[in-house]
Write an enzyme that holds these catalytic residues in place. Sequence first.
Site, PDB file in Angstrom:
ATOM      1  N   HIS A  72       0.835  -1.205   0.000  1.00  0.00           N
ATOM      2  CA  HIS A  72       0.000   0.000   0.000  1.00  0.00           C
ATOM      3  C   HIS A  72       0.863   1.245   0.000  1.00  0.00           C
ATOM      4  O   HIS A  72       1.732   1.405   0.846  1.00  0.00           O
ATOM      5  CB  HIS A  72      -0.927   0.019   1.225  1.00  0.00           C
ATOM      6  N   TYR A 199      -9.179   6.047   7.131  1.00  0.00           N
ATOM      7  CA  TYR A 199      -9.316   6.474   8.526  1.00  0.00           C
ATOM      8  C   TYR A 199     -10.308   7.633   8.543  1.00  0.00           C
ATOM      9  O   TYR A 199     -10.022   8.692   7.986  1.00  0.00           O
ATOM     10  CB  TYR A 199      -7.972   6.950   9.083  1.00  0.00           C
ATOM     11  N   PRO A 291      -4.501   0.873  18.666  1.00  0.00           N
ATOM     12  CA  PRO A 291      -4.238   0.357  17.314  1.00  0.00           C
ATOM     13  C   PRO A 291      -4.314   1.406  16.197  1.00  0.00           C
ATOM     14  O   PRO A 291      -4.013   1.078  15.045  1.00  0.00           O
ATOM     15  CB  PRO A 291      -5.326  -0.700  17.125  1.00  0.00           C
ATOM     16  N   LYS A 295       0.933   0.236  15.095  1.00  0.00           N
ATOM     17  CA  LYS A 295       2.347   0.129  15.458  1.00  0.00           C
ATOM     18  C   LYS A 295       2.701  -1.097  16.307  1.00  0.00           C
ATOM     19  O   LYS A 295       3.883  -1.416  16.467  1.00  0.00           O
ATOM     20  CB  LYS A 295       2.771   1.375  16.249  1.00  0.00           C
ATOM     21  N   TYR A 383       3.949   6.872   9.990  1.00  0.00           N
ATOM     22  CA  TYR A 383       3.126   5.709   9.624  1.00  0.00           C
ATOM     23  C   TYR A 383       3.977   4.626   8.964  1.00  0.00           C
ATOM     24  O   TYR A 383       3.820   3.438   9.229  1.00  0.00           O
ATOM     25  CB  TYR A 383       1.986   6.134   8.695  1.00  0.00           C
TER      26      TYR A 383
HETATM   27  C1  PHB Z   1      -6.226  -3.861  10.715  1.00  0.00           C
HETATM   28  O1  PHB Z   1      -6.220  -4.154   9.516  1.00  0.00           O
HETATM   29  O2  PHB Z   1      -6.640  -4.653  11.571  1.00  0.00           O
HETATM   30  C2  PHB Z   1      -5.755  -2.522  11.148  1.00  0.00           C
HETATM   31  C3  PHB Z   1      -5.190  -1.673  10.221  1.00  0.00           C
HETATM   32  C4  PHB Z   1      -4.755  -0.434  10.597  1.00  0.00           C
HETATM   33  C5  PHB Z   1      -4.871  -0.027  11.916  1.00  0.00           C
HETATM   34  C6  PHB Z   1      -5.397  -0.889  12.861  1.00  0.00           C
HETATM   35  C7  PHB Z   1      -5.854  -2.143  12.478  1.00  0.00           C
HETATM   36  O3  PHB Z   1      -4.451   1.213  12.272  1.00  0.00           O
END
Ligand code: PHB
Length: 389
Positions: A72, A199, A291, A295, A383
């Site tokens: 990605h 997000y 989450p 990280k 990130y």
């Molecule tokens: C996930 O795919 O579970 C996931 C992805 C990004 C995040 C948290 C969880 O920031």
Amino acid sequence: MRTTVGIIGAGPAGLLLARLLHNAGIDSVVLESRDRSYVERRQRAGILEQGTVDVLREAGAGERMDREGLRHDGIELRFDRRRHRVDFPALTGGRSVMVYAQTEVCKDLIALQLKEGGPLLFEAEALAVEGAETDRPRIRFRHQGAEDVLECDYVVGCDGFWGVARAAVPDGRTFERTYPFGWLGILADVAPSHDELVYARHDRGFALLSMRSPSVSRLYLQVPADTDADDWSDERIWDELERRFETDDDWTLRRGPLTQKSVTPMRSYVHEPMRHGRLFLAGDAAHIVPPTGAKGLNLAVGDVVTLARALVHRTATGSDELIDAYSATCLRRVWQAERFSYDMTTLLHTAPDATPFENRLQVARLERITSSRAAETDLAEAYTGFPIG
Ligand code: PHB
Ligand code: APR
């Protein structure tokens, strides 16, 4: 039983450490309290930083990841019905991330360990670490109904937040923050509605669109901390996701059958130091991040790479210098990830007691990121990952 490095826990931290040590010719034994299928099915985040991808490849554990993982090059920030893409390679000099679930990382490392590595015992529960300040630390554990002792040169607690190893680091300091919300996470058998992660900040709460494969979606909703997942019907979940992801263009959310549903609490936590004598803590045993910044796994990887280097250096030269630097080296990176995860969490979630001023400020912070290349670069660098060591 005797070994050079006794490892408690077969999550990503313990499994990767065993692999790195094996590759360097240092023997280890891994003790894991749960059974294999439990470890291989536990759902956690699935975003691998460039540095994590490189480490897995170098460790000889990247073959399936390179075949099945999804590279990605950005994420989308969504707020006020608007969409903004953060282009990682353009902002960071070419860095990207890999979407490859933690379950798959664990499966690959378990298969390698059982085929080529030292002993990995499932349903072997560590009860206590003893003698950390001596030259012969021990792990007392229970396996197949009997108690046993594993004598080691070094013990590493990779036993997660609820493990036993941290209790054997006396005089530590803990830093903690809990959040008044959690994430309701679902897995659904439907193609992701967007080809990158989304997000979303919304007055009703945060939402995240992620994925496990081209045909499996992973989605999250911010919910109050004490939420019971059973109170949320499938239809209610999809309706709420749809509202929080709404845009002014013709984007639509694809719905599909849910295969899993659960609530995860959110916490920031750091235990200092990460070492006592010949006992080391690595991964979630020493620190937890919410989450939102994805990280957790990447921090665990940084810890065990740093520790493996230190143990290899000690074996090759007899010098303790890297071992003595372990805790401080890891904590520098840990605190940067804590800061970023906290920033992302407070940027995107609506706190139940937030004032209208604070809510409006969140939008101003997002507008800053989407209108300033400097601010956007700061997010992209964090990130895609901080350097290890
Ligand atoms: C996930 O795919 O579970 C996931 C992805 C990004 C995040 C948290 C969880 O920031
Ligand atoms: N004895 C043996 N094993 C134990 C004990 C014990 N007393 N206590 C816990 N364990 C095991 C757990 O069953 C688990 O498999 O330790 C393992 C810890 O694994 P994780 O919780 O995955 O922690 P870690 O390897 O540090 O992973 C770091 O990956 O799992 C995610 O959320 C985690 O993102 C974080 C990252």
